[in-house]
Every structure is written in structure tokens, then in C-alpha cells.
Design a protein around this motif. Sequence first.
Motif, short mmCIF file in Angstrom:
data_model
loop_
_atom_site.label_atom_id
_atom_site.label_comp_id
_atom_site.label_asym_id
_atom_site.label_seq_id
_atom_site.Cartn_x
_atom_site.Cartn_y
_atom_site.Cartn_z
N ALA A 32 -6.99 -5.97 -22.19
CA ALA A 32 -6.46 -6.82 -21.12
C ALA A 32 -5.52 -6.04 -20.21
N VAL A 33 -4.62 -5.25 -20.80
CA VAL A 33 -3.67 -4.47 -20.00
C VAL A 33 -4.39 -3.47 -19.12
N PHE A 34 -5.34 -2.73 -19.69
CA PHE A 34 -6.07 -1.75 -18.89
C PHE A 34 -6.96 -2.41 -17.85
N SER A 35 -7.49 -3.57 -18.13
CA SER A 35 -8.28 -4.30 -17.14
C SER A 35 -7.42 -4.71 -15.96
N ILE A 36 -6.23 -5.22 -16.24
CA ILE A 36 -5.31 -5.61 -15.17
C ILE A 36 -4.88 -4.39 -14.35
N LEU A 37 -4.54 -3.28 -15.03
CA LEU A 37 -4.17 -2.07 -14.32
C LEU A 37 -5.30 -1.56 -13.44
N PHE A 38 -6.51 -1.54 -13.96
CA PHE A 38 -7.66 -1.09 -13.19
C PHE A 38 -7.89 -2.00 -11.98
N ALA A 39 -7.74 -3.30 -12.17
CA ALA A 39 -7.91 -4.24 -11.05
C ALA A 39 -6.85 -4.01 -9.99
N LEU A 40 -5.60 -3.76 -10.40
CA LEU A 40 -4.54 -3.51 -9.42
C LEU A 40 -4.76 -2.20 -8.67
N ILE A 41 -5.20 -1.18 -9.37
CA ILE A 41 -5.49 0.10 -8.72
C ILE A 41 -6.64 -0.06 -7.73
N THR A 42 -7.68 -0.76 -8.14
CA THR A 42 -8.82 -1.00 -7.25
C THR A 42 -8.39 -1.79 -6.03
N PHE A 43 -7.55 -2.80 -6.22
CA PHE A 43 -7.03 -3.59 -5.11
C PHE A 43 -6.23 -2.71 -4.16
N GLY A 44 -5.37 -1.84 -4.71
CA GLY A 44 -4.56 -0.96 -3.88
C GLY A 44 -5.39 0.00 -3.06
N VAL A 45 -6.40 0.60 -3.67
CA VAL A 45 -7.28 1.52 -2.94
C VAL A 45 -8.04 0.77 -1.85
N ASP A 46 -8.56 -0.40 -2.18
CA ASP A 46 -9.29 -1.21 -1.21
C ASP A 46 -8.39 -1.59 -0.04
N ILE A 83 -6.47 1.75 6.80
CA ILE A 83 -6.91 2.96 7.51
C ILE A 83 -8.03 2.64 8.49
N VAL A 84 -9.03 1.88 8.06
CA VAL A 84 -10.14 1.53 8.95
C VAL A 84 -9.65 0.67 10.11
N ALA A 85 -8.73 -0.25 9.85
CA ALA A 85 -8.20 -1.09 10.93
C ALA A 85 -7.46 -0.24 11.95
N ARG A 86 -6.70 0.76 11.51
CA ARG A 86 -5.99 1.65 12.45
C ARG A 86 -6.98 2.49 13.25
N ILE A 87 -8.03 2.97 12.62
CA ILE A 87 -9.03 3.76 13.34
C ILE A 87 -9.69 2.91 14.41
N TYR A 88 -10.10 1.69 14.05
CA TYR A 88 -10.73 0.81 15.03
C TYR A 88 -9.78 0.44 16.16
N SER A 89 -8.55 0.15 15.84
CA SER A 89 -7.61 -0.23 16.89
C SER A 89 -7.34 0.96 17.80
N THR A 90 -7.29 2.18 17.26
CA THR A 90 -7.09 3.36 18.08
C THR A 90 -8.29 3.59 18.98
N LEU A 91 -9.50 3.42 18.45
CA LEU A 91 -10.71 3.63 19.25
C LEU A 91 -10.87 2.57 20.33
N GLY A 113 -5.71 -0.04 0.95
CA GLY A 113 -5.41 1.18 1.70
C GLY A 113 -6.53 1.53 2.66
N PHE A 114 -7.77 1.48 2.20
CA PHE A 114 -8.90 1.75 3.09
C PHE A 114 -9.00 0.72 4.20
N GLU A 115 -8.68 -0.52 3.88
CA GLU A 115 -8.69 -1.57 4.90
C GLU A 115 -7.71 -1.25 6.02
#
Length: 66
Positions: free
Chosen positions: A35-49, A55-63, A51-53
Motif C-alpha cells: 500500500a505504501v509503495f503504491s501510494i508513493l508510485f501514484a504520487l510520483i506519477t502524478f507529479g511527473v504528469d 511544460i507543454v502548457a508553457r510551450i503552447y502559450s509561448t508559441l 510537470g509535463f502538463e
Amino acid sequence: MAKITNYVSDAFTELKENVTWPEWAEVQRLTIIVAVFSILFALITFGVDRGFEVIVARIYSTLLNS
């Protein structure tokens, strides 16, 4: 139909006689670890997702503002 009944009966016999089941304390400990590792993995996945969101929003707004 008799083959299916025999198969199920043999499977239950196998589970009762030949499987070594862990102690309840070990099951609880391993469940908490999973359970602990599942929650940690979910939080890391959320953070990466997220972060990419950003970054992509800044690229689009700049373009689009260029």
C-alpha cells in the motif's frame, strides 16, 4: 461437467494440502508495504504528469503568443 467438478475439487485439495500459507502478521506487514509503495508510485506519477502538463502548457502559450 464431471471434468470441471473434478478439476475444482482437485484445485481446492491442492490449496488445502500443498500450499504453505503465510502467517497473518506477515500478510498484514506485506500489505502495508504494498500500500505504501503504491501510494508513493501514484504520487510520483502524478507529479511527473503534472510537470509535463505545465511544460507543454508553457510551450503552447509561448508559441501562440509569438
